[in-house]
Structure formats: C-alpha cells, structure tokens
Design an enzyme around this catalytic site. Structure first.
Site, PDB file in Angstrom:
ATOM      1  CG  ASN A  15      -1.862   1.220   1.341  1.00 20.24           C
ATOM      2  OD1 ASN A  15      -1.710   2.212   0.655  1.00 20.24           O
ATOM      3  ND2 ASN A  15      -2.453   1.382   2.328  1.00 20.24           N
ATOM      4  CE  LYS A  17      -0.141   3.391   4.773  1.00 29.25           C
ATOM      5  NZ  LYS A  17      -0.163   3.504   6.365  1.00 29.25           N
ATOM      6  CG  HIS A 105      -5.605   1.755   5.412  1.00 24.29           C
ATOM      7  ND1 HIS A 105      -5.536   2.623   6.149  1.00 24.29           N
ATOM      8  CD2 HIS A 105      -4.688   0.847   5.042  1.00 24.29           C
ATOM      9  CE1 HIS A 105      -4.035   2.357   6.530  1.00 24.29           C
ATOM     10  NE2 HIS A 105      -3.673   1.403   5.997  1.00 24.29           N
ATOM     11  CD  GLU A 107      -3.003   5.372   7.021  1.00 30.38           C
ATOM     12  OE1 GLU A 107      -2.792   5.624   5.759  1.00 30.38           O
ATOM     13  OE2 GLU A 107      -2.014   4.892   7.433  1.00 30.38           O
ATOM     14  CD  GLU A 177      -2.848  -2.340   7.405  1.00 29.86           C
ATOM     15  OE1 GLU A 177      -1.982  -2.568   6.824  1.00 29.86           O
ATOM     16  OE2 GLU A 177      -3.548  -1.372   7.368  1.00 29.86           O
ATOM     17  N   GLY A 183       3.173   2.558  10.788  1.00 33.15           N
ATOM     18  CA  GLY A 183       3.845   3.435  10.327  1.00 33.15           C
ATOM     19  C   GLY A 183       4.803   3.996  11.874  1.00 33.15           C
ATOM     20  CB  SER A 222       5.820  -1.656  11.952  1.00 36.55           C
ATOM     21  OG  SER A 222       5.312  -0.424  12.195  1.00 36.55           O
TER      22      SER A 222
END
Ligand code: 13P
Length: 270
Positions: A15, A17, A105, A107, A177, A183, A222
């Site tokens: 991904n 992003k 996701h 985000e 996730e 991140g 990560s």
C-alpha cells in the site's frame, strides 16, 4: 477436517498510500521487476496499490513486461457513478485492470469518516464488480490498552461480512492492521498477530463455517524484511499488507522472498 494452510496462497500487498508520483512509480516497478526475475511466481501473490494517478502508468508496465504483480487500488466509491466529487468508481478501476481494492483502511476510517456500514457497502460493490476487497480491521492503541481488541474485531468483521454474500467468502481478504503498529516501526509480535488473525478466522467461521478456511487473513503494521519471515511463519497469517517498506524495491522484494522461503519451509503443514 480443516483446509491445510498451504491451500491459501500467501499475498504480499504493498500500500503506497499518498506517496510516489507516476514517474517515481515507473522507477519502483521496474526495479521491483528486476529483483523478482527468476522468482517462482506460483509461490506468492503480489499486489501493489499505488495512488489513483499512477494506475494507468503502472498498468502499462505490468502489461508490457507481463510482470507477476497484480494491480490494486487503495479505495473506491461504493456508488456506480454520479455526483460524488473526488471519488473513483469501480467501473473506472476495472478499465485499468485493477484486481483488488483496499477497503476501510484505518486512515480512511479516521480521516475520511468511513463507517463500518460504508465498509460493508464498499466491499459489496467491489465483489459485484468481480474484484477482490482487502478489508482492513484493527484496534487503536487506546482500545488495546483497555483490553477491548476482541470486541473491536467482532464489530468490524461482523459489519464487513454484512457486505459479503454467502458463497463468495473465499474472494475476500481481511487485513488485520492494529492502528498502533501502522507507521510506528513497532509491529505486533508474531504471536499477537497470530492471535488476532486466528480470532478473525474464528469470527468468520462462526457465521460462514468452513469457508473461513479459504479466506486469506493478512497482517499489516510496520511489516518489514526483518520481521516478515516470523510473521509469515504463523499458521493464520496468510500474507502482509505493507506500507512504508513497499516504497522501496529492495525492502518489498525482500519481504516477498522471506515469504517464499517461509512457505517453502512450511508447505504442507496445516
Ligand atoms: P506501515 O507498513 O508503514 O506500518 O503501514 C501499514 C499499512 O497501513 C498498510 O496498509
């Protein structure tokens, strides 16, 4: 009798992003192609999820060089077409040979107010267009601290399954996730990833029975070359959804190689 794990082909999904414009995308995909030369493609499914503006370019490279990489999107609209400024439809993605779409996701949930019911509607739309939804679930750090991880997974997985008709379960992918691992450089331990992925499979099983054995459950947060083999060694971790480490050909190829090694070693185990 349960389906052996080796019946679920591992999936390594990158991904990107909101990173890499189409020029940088060309460089990355070409570098990745070089590193994947000679790789046994039957062993691991690979998908990359660039920004929308890169899709046409990346489709061209994958097609021209017949690369063993599937093209994916990071999001899509649940609507067919119409007045949805800024959105991208599934019909548009299908025209670009997109095979899978990341749905829900964290985000998108956090910054674009995507709800559980939006996730279900989007997963349904993706399946209707014969694409694969990669449905993301996972708890925040606060939820983890308060010991409600399982409740969060129950809520998110149950809601997502509302968009998946009976009989098509094996076409979906779920990505666990944990938000606190995204991140941050701090991945879940392989044991924690296994516990969550196993719980997700059990949730699917409680509603859909043995179809759950054919659903691929990924871990994301990560993931990197240093932890890929250990994570992929877990029986219910069927792949990785990789953010930062998918932005470099060397690290993404190393994760793919670690996965292949791991499956080579564990193939046949259930
Ligand atoms: P990182 O691998 O950068 O933690 O991102 C994970 C992720 O959000 C993939 O969708």
């Amino acid at each position: 009798m349960s389906t052996p794990r080796s019946a679920r082909r591992p999936l390594i999904a990158g991904n990107w992003k909101m990173n890499l414009d189409h020029v940088a995308a060309i460089r990355l995909v070409q570098d990745l192609a070089l590193r994947l030369r000679g790789f046994d493609h039957k062993m691991v499914d690979i998908s990359i999820h660039p920004p929308f503006t890169d899709l046409r370019t990346v489709e061209g490279i994958i097609g021209a060089d017949r690369l063993p990489i599937q093209l994916g999107a990071q999001h899509c609209s649940s609507h067919e077409d119409g007045a949805f400024t800024g959105e991208i439809s599934l019909a548009m993605l299908s025209r670009l040979s997109v095979a899978s779409v990341i749905v829900g996701h964290s985000e998108r949930r956090q910054f674009f107010s995507m709800t559980d019911s939006d996730v279900a509607a989007t997963a349904r739309a993706v399946l209707t267009h014969d694409l694969t939804p990669i449905i993301c679930v996972g708890e925040t750090g606060e939820e983890r601290e308060s010991g409600v991880t399982h409740e969060v997974l129950v809520r998110q997985v149950t809601a997502a399954l509302g968009g998946v008709d009976r009989g098509v379960e094996e076409r979906i992918v779920i990505a666990y996730e944990p938000i606190w691992a995204i991140g941050t450089g701090v991945a879940a331990t392989a044991e924690d990833a296994q516990t969550a992925c196993q719980a997700i499979r059990a949730l699917i099983a409680s509603d859909r029975g043995e179809a759950s054995e054919r659903v691929r459950v990924l871990y994301g947060g990560s993931a990197k070359p240093e932890n890929a083999e250990e994570l992929m060694g877990m029986p219910d971790v069927d792949g990785l959804l990789v953010g930062g480490a998918s932005l470099g050909a060397e690290s993404f190829a190393a994760i793919i190689a670690a996965t292949a090694t791991c499956y080579g070693q564990t193939a046949g185990k259930s």
